[in-house]
Design an enzyme around this catalytic site. Structure first.
Site, PDB file in Angstrom:
ATOM      1  N   THR A   1       0.819  -1.211   0.000  1.00 11.77           N
ATOM      2  CA  THR A   1       0.000   0.000   0.000  1.00 11.77           C
ATOM      3  C   THR A   1       0.856   1.267   0.000  1.00 11.77           C
ATOM      4  OG1 THR A   1      -1.523   1.264   1.401  1.00 11.77           O
ATOM      5  CG2 THR A   1      -0.117  -0.287   2.530  1.00 11.77           C
ATOM      6  N   ASP A   2       0.262   2.351  -0.482  1.00  9.46           N
ATOM      7  CA  ASP A   2       0.961   3.646  -0.438  1.00  9.46           C
ATOM      8  C   ASP A   2       1.063   4.196   0.996  1.00  9.46           C
ATOM      9  OD1 ASP A   2      -1.724   4.330  -0.066  1.00  9.46           O
ATOM     10  OD2 ASP A   2      -1.802   5.784  -1.709  1.00  9.46           O
TER      11      ASP A   2
ATOM     12  N   TYR B   1      -1.995  -0.400  11.049  1.00  8.83           N
ATOM     13  CA  TYR B   1      -2.115  -1.089   9.751  1.00  8.83           C
ATOM     14  C   TYR B   1      -0.908  -0.814   8.869  1.00  8.83           C
ATOM     15  CZ  TYR B   1      -3.333  -1.585   4.817  1.00  8.83           C
ATOM     16  OH  TYR B   1      -3.295  -1.882   3.473  1.00  8.83           O
TER      17      TYR B   1
ATOM     18  N   LYS C   1       2.087  -3.274   7.439  1.00  9.06           N
ATOM     19  CA  LYS C   1       2.368  -3.471   5.997  1.00  9.06           C
ATOM     20  C   LYS C   1       3.818  -3.084   5.701  1.00  9.06           C
ATOM     21  CE  LYS C   1      -0.021  -4.576   3.045  1.00  9.06           C
ATOM     22  NZ  LYS C   1      -0.391  -5.920   2.494  1.00  9.06           N
TER      23      LYS C   1
ATOM     24  N   LEU D   1     -14.664   3.692   2.910  1.00 13.43           N
ATOM     25  CA  LEU D   1     -15.408   4.930   2.620  1.00 13.43           C
ATOM     26  C   LEU D   1     -16.485   4.776   1.529  1.00 13.43           C
ATOM     27  CD1 LEU D   1     -15.604   8.089   3.143  1.00 13.43           C
ATOM     28  CD2 LEU D   1     -14.179   8.295   1.109  1.00 13.43           C
TER      29      LEU D   1
ATOM     30  N   PRO E   1     -21.065   9.475   7.524  1.00 10.83           N
ATOM     31  CA  PRO E   1     -20.121  10.026   8.516  1.00 10.83           C
ATOM     32  C   PRO E   1     -18.805  10.480   7.895  1.00 10.83           C
ATOM     33  CG  PRO E   1     -20.141   7.628   8.633  1.00 10.83           C
ATOM     34  CD  PRO E   1     -21.095   8.006   7.550  1.00 10.83           C
TER      35      PRO E   1
ATOM     36  N   GLY F   1      -4.706  10.045  14.443  1.00 15.32           N
ATOM     37  CA  GLY F   1      -3.505   9.926  13.598  1.00 15.32           C
ATOM     38  C   GLY F   1      -3.797   9.938  12.105  1.00 15.32           C
TER      39      GLY F   1
HETATM   40  P1  NAD Z   1      -9.738  -7.199   2.288  1.00 18.73           P
HETATM   41  O1  NAD Z   1      -9.729  -6.917   3.741  1.00 18.73           O
HETATM   42  O2  NAD Z   1     -10.964  -6.930   1.490  1.00 18.73           O
HETATM   43  O3  NAD Z   1      -9.389  -8.742   2.042  1.00 18.73           O
HETATM   44  C1  NAD Z   1      -8.378  -9.409   2.750  1.00 18.73           C
HETATM   45  C2  NAD Z   1      -8.570 -10.909   2.561  1.00 18.73           C
HETATM   46  O4  NAD Z   1      -7.513 -11.588   3.272  1.00 18.73           O
HETATM   47  C3  NAD Z   1      -9.893 -11.444   3.119  1.00 18.73           C
HETATM   48  O5  NAD Z   1     -10.502 -12.289   2.180  1.00 18.73           O
HETATM   49  C4  NAD Z   1      -9.474 -12.203   4.373  1.00 18.73           C
HETATM   50  O6  NAD Z   1     -10.323 -13.305   4.671  1.00 18.73           O
HETATM   51  C5  NAD Z   1      -8.074 -12.662   3.984  1.00 18.73           C
HETATM   52  N1  NAD Z   1      -7.242 -12.934   5.174  1.00 18.73           N
HETATM   53  C6  NAD Z   1      -7.079 -12.119   6.264  1.00 18.73           C
HETATM   54  N2  NAD Z   1      -6.246 -12.719   7.142  1.00 18.73           N
HETATM   55  C7  NAD Z   1      -5.861 -13.905   6.600  1.00 18.73           C
HETATM   56  C8  NAD Z   1      -5.002 -14.946   7.006  1.00 18.73           C
HETATM   57  N3  NAD Z   1      -4.366 -14.897   8.193  1.00 18.73           N
HETATM   58  N4  NAD Z   1      -4.828 -16.004   6.192  1.00 18.73           N
HETATM   59  C9  NAD Z   1      -5.463 -16.069   4.999  1.00 18.73           C
HETATM   60  N5  NAD Z   1      -6.310 -15.125   4.553  1.00 18.73           N
HETATM   61  C10 NAD Z   1      -6.502 -14.044   5.347  1.00 18.73           C
HETATM   62  O7  NAD Z   1      -8.487  -6.435   1.717  1.00 18.73           O
HETATM   63  P2  NAD Z   1      -8.270  -5.758   0.270  1.00 18.73           P
HETATM   64  O8  NAD Z   1      -8.772  -4.375   0.327  1.00 18.73           O
HETATM   65  O9  NAD Z   1      -8.746  -6.684  -0.779  1.00 18.73           O
HETATM   66  O10 NAD Z   1      -6.677  -5.685   0.247  1.00 18.73           O
HETATM   67  C11 NAD Z   1      -5.900  -6.755  -0.294  1.00 18.73           C
HETATM   68  C12 NAD Z   1      -4.433  -6.402  -0.197  1.00 18.73           C
HETATM   69  O11 NAD Z   1      -4.185  -5.199  -0.915  1.00 18.73           O
HETATM   70  C13 NAD Z   1      -3.950  -6.128   1.233  1.00 18.73           C
HETATM   71  O12 NAD Z   1      -2.665  -6.667   1.363  1.00 18.73           O
HETATM   72  C14 NAD Z   1      -3.925  -4.610   1.345  1.00 18.73           C
HETATM   73  O13 NAD Z   1      -2.952  -4.192   2.262  1.00 18.73           O
HETATM   74  C15 NAD Z   1      -3.554  -4.229  -0.082  1.00 18.73           C
HETATM   75  N6  NAD Z   1      -4.020  -2.912  -0.548  1.00 18.73           N
HETATM   76  C16 NAD Z   1      -5.334  -2.557  -0.434  1.00 18.73           C
HETATM   77  C17 NAD Z   1      -5.775  -1.326  -0.964  1.00 18.73           C
HETATM   78  C18 NAD Z   1      -7.224  -0.901  -0.881  1.00 18.73           C
HETATM   79  O14 NAD Z   1      -7.539   0.232  -1.243  1.00 18.73           O
HETATM   80  N7  NAD Z   1      -8.145  -1.746  -0.462  1.00 18.73           N
HETATM   81  C19 NAD Z   1      -4.848  -0.476  -1.572  1.00 18.73           C
HETATM   82  C20 NAD Z   1      -3.510  -0.867  -1.650  1.00 18.73           C
HETATM   83  C21 NAD Z   1      -3.109  -2.100  -1.156  1.00 18.73           C
HETATM   84  O1  DAU Z   2      -4.150   3.961   0.467  1.00 20.64           O
HETATM   85  C1  DAU Z   2      -4.383   2.585   0.356  1.00 20.64           C
HETATM   86  C2  DAU Z   2      -5.229   2.129   1.518  1.00 20.64           C
HETATM   87  O2  DAU Z   2      -6.542   2.606   1.282  1.00 20.64           O
HETATM   88  C3  DAU Z   2      -5.218   0.618   1.740  1.00 20.64           C
HETATM   89  O3  DAU Z   2      -3.918   0.203   2.064  1.00 20.64           O
HETATM   90  C4  DAU Z   2      -6.189   0.229   2.848  1.00 20.64           C
HETATM   91  O4  DAU Z   2      -6.236  -1.185   2.973  1.00 20.64           O
HETATM   92  C5  DAU Z   2      -7.554   0.765   2.487  1.00 20.64           C
HETATM   93  O5  DAU Z   2      -8.471   0.458   3.508  1.00 20.64           O
HETATM   94  C6  DAU Z   2      -7.508   2.270   2.253  1.00 20.64           C
HETATM   95  O6  DAU Z   2      -7.213   2.963   3.501  1.00 20.64           O
HETATM   96  P1  DAU Z   2      -7.972   4.339   3.885  1.00 20.64           P
HETATM   97  O7  DAU Z   2      -7.879   4.525   5.341  1.00 20.64           O
HETATM   98  O8  DAU Z   2      -7.534   5.441   2.986  1.00 20.64           O
HETATM   99  O9  DAU Z   2      -9.457   3.910   3.405  1.00 20.64           O
HETATM  100  P2  DAU Z   2     -10.909   4.138   4.073  1.00 20.64           P
HETATM  101  O10 DAU Z   2     -11.899   3.734   3.049  1.00 20.64           O
HETATM  102  O11 DAU Z   2     -11.004   3.524   5.424  1.00 20.64           O
HETATM  103  O12 DAU Z   2     -10.971   5.712   4.247  1.00 20.64           O
HETATM  104  C7  DAU Z   2     -10.785   6.579   3.141  1.00 20.64           C
HETATM  105  C8  DAU Z   2     -10.841   7.993   3.676  1.00 20.64           C
HETATM  106  O13 DAU Z   2     -12.182   8.279   4.114  1.00 20.64           O
HETATM  107  C9  DAU Z   2      -9.958   8.221   4.881  1.00 20.64           C
HETATM  108  O14 DAU Z   2      -9.423   9.546   4.806  1.00 20.64           O
HETATM  109  C10 DAU Z   2     -10.910   8.124   6.078  1.00 20.64           C
HETATM  110  C11 DAU Z   2     -12.221   8.627   5.497  1.00 20.64           C
HETATM  111  N1  DAU Z   2     -13.456   8.043   6.073  1.00 20.64           N
HETATM  112  C12 DAU Z   2     -13.556   6.694   6.138  1.00 20.64           C
HETATM  113  C13 DAU Z   2     -14.678   6.095   6.677  1.00 20.64           C
HETATM  114  C14 DAU Z   2     -14.791   4.595   6.748  1.00 20.64           C
HETATM  115  C15 DAU Z   2     -14.490   8.869   6.519  1.00 20.64           C
HETATM  116  O15 DAU Z   2     -14.396  10.113   6.422  1.00 20.64           O
HETATM  117  N2  DAU Z   2     -15.601   8.281   7.026  1.00 20.64           N
HETATM  118  C16 DAU Z   2     -15.746   6.933   7.160  1.00 20.64           C
HETATM  119  O16 DAU Z   2     -16.784   6.440   7.678  1.00 20.64           O
END
Ligand code: NAD
Ligand code: DAU
Length: 354
Positions: free
Chosen positions: A133-134, A159, A163, A199, A214, A293
């Site tokens: 992740t970034d 988190y 990572k 979000l 929210p 934070g």
């Molecule tokens: P997610 O939370 O939707 O999915 C995570 C998956 O991992 C789930 O299916 C969960 O059951 C599985 N898992 C968790 N713990 C486990 C374990 N101990 N053993 C096996 N499986 C397990 O997450 P996502 O948003 O799909 O993110 C996937 C990857 O991409 C992560 O590594 C995250 O850090 C990275 N990432 C996410 C984003 C984003 O915006 N969502 C952006 C950049 C990088």
């Molecule tokens: O940047 C990559 C990351 O993006 C990934 O590594 C993470 O796994 C992924 O969850 C995401 O993290 P963020 O914290 O940026 O995503 P989130 O959707 O939780 O929140 C996006 C933005 O919106 C953040 O600034 C917090 C804000 N937010 C989030 C929620 C859930 C709100 O204002 N209200 C909310 O209820």
């Protein structure tokens, strides 16, 4: 030829598996623990498809991983499995350290043993791709340039710290043992199968349920949004052409403050699924206490992956966000099935005292 995907029942992992099998017949072994975030419904369309084998299991289970590697002899591991939600990491960091650090360590050790025993072409071709992740780079000031691959690591949440630790392990396993790894650091994804704690899907689900939208703090925090299938195509490009030991930043060139994201969703919902009372969903916006934070701004400089691998996102934010809202409107059963008891407990924990 086979690949082993971890976390393929989560948001990005399931999109990756579905997309992979659209582009190729190469089988996928999908290892996922099925935590609250893992959902087999995401790949229900693959039922009966011999190219997809789902295994419920934990990436911390070394014996299981050894068995899967020996049995299926994959040419690559694509590692998505993680605890991924920043707010949950603030309420309970332990599971983040276990899965993201210990889990990645276990996988690396299993991959190292497997790869060391390979010979010839299979050994040369083997890849371990780590999905990161970034957020590991910390928070940008308004005038800072976007993150490049050489930005120092400054993770701010449990988190992102977990990572960051996993990224360092992957780097060290290459540097010390020669394990053929690649890493991608991607910005915020959005699209189908996104769990409604994040979000964009949370705002869509809450809007349609008549609940508050929210906004943390002043809503001016900036993220760089990428449609999920563009992240999947970036990973495919890295697997196919990426250089061993390299890191690639992946992003959408699309920085937007949270409040503008929410306003965009409201506009689309007002158009595609108007409220019964004729009012706008904007009425539901509620400002709440900020995330502790909270990182102010992320932005990715994705020029390296474009220059070296020819990858660029296919979707603009306008096309991607419309597809996303349409998907959620057409798949309200999927959302309803996710909104079970444990999800409600999470909402109470995270939002009631704000
Ligand atoms: P997610 O939370 O939707 O999915 C995570 C998956 O991992 C789930 O299916 C969960 O059951 C599985 N898992 C968790 N713990 C486990 C374990 N101990 N053993 C096996 N499986 C397990 O997450 P996502 O948003 O799909 O993110 C996937 C990857 O991409 C992560 O590594 C995250 O850090 C990275 N990432 C996410 C984003 C984003 O915006 N969502 C952006 C950049 C990088
Ligand atoms: O940047 C990559 C990351 O993006 C990934 O590594 C993470 O796994 C992924 O969850 C995401 O993290 P963020 O914290 O940026 O995503 P989130 O959707 O939780 O929140 C996006 C933005 O919106 C953040 O600034 C917090 C804000 N937010 C989030 C929620 C859930 C709100 O204002 N209200 C909310 O209820």
């Amino acid at each position: 030829m086979t690949i082993l995907v971890t976390g393929g029942a989560g948001f990005i992992g399931s999109n990756f598996v579905l997309d992979w099998l659209k582009q190729s017949d190469e089988p996928v072994i999908n290892l996922d623990k099925l935590t609250y975030a893992g959902n087999p419904e995401n790949f229900a369309s693959l039922t009966g498809d011999a190219r997809h084998t789902f295994v419920q299991g934990d990436i911390c289970d070394r014996a299981l991983i050894d068995r899967l590697l020996a049995e299926h002899q994959p040419r690559a591991i694509v590692h998505f499995a993680a605890e991924s939600h920043v707010d949950r990491s603030i309420h309970g960091p332990g599971e983040f350290l276990r899965t993201n650090i210990d889990g990645t360590f276990t996988l690396l050790e299993a991959a190292r043993a497997y790869w060391s025993a390979l010979e010839g072409d299979p050994k040369t071709a083997f890849r371990f791709h780590h999905v990161s992740t970034d957020e590991v780079y910390g928070s940008l000031k308004p005038t800072d340039p976007p993150f490049t691959e050489t930005n120092p690591y400054e993770p701010n949440s449990p988190y992102s710290a977990s990572k960051a630790a996993s990224d360092h392990l992957v780097r060290a396993w290459h540097h010390t043992y020669g394990l053929p790894v690649t890493t991608s650091n991607c910005s915020n994804n959005y699209g189908p199968y996104h769990f409604p704690e994040k979000l964009i899907p949370l705002m869509i689900a809450n809007a349609l349920a008549g609940k508050a939208l929210p906004i943390y703090g002043d809503g001016q925090q900036i993220r760089d949004w990428l449609y999920v299938t563009d992240h999947c195509s970036a990973i495919r490009a890295i697997l196919a052409k990426g250089k061993v030991g390299e890191v690639y930043n992946v992003g959408g060139w699309n920085e937007m403050p949270n409040i503008e994201i929410v306003q965009t969703l409201i506009k689309l919902l007002d158009e595609l699924s108007p409220r019964a009372d004729g009012k706008s969903y904007a009425e539901q916006i509620t400002y709440v206490t900020d995330r502790p934070g909270h990182d102010r701004r992320y932005a990715i400089d994705a020029r390296k992956i474009e220059r070296e691998l020819g990858w660029r996102p296919a979707e603009t934010f306008q096309t991607g966000i419309r597809k996303t809202v349409e998907w959620y409107l057409a798949n309200q059963d999927w959302v309803a099935n996710v909104l079970n008891g444990s999800y409600r407990e999470w909402l109470a924990k995270n939002y009631e005292a704000r």
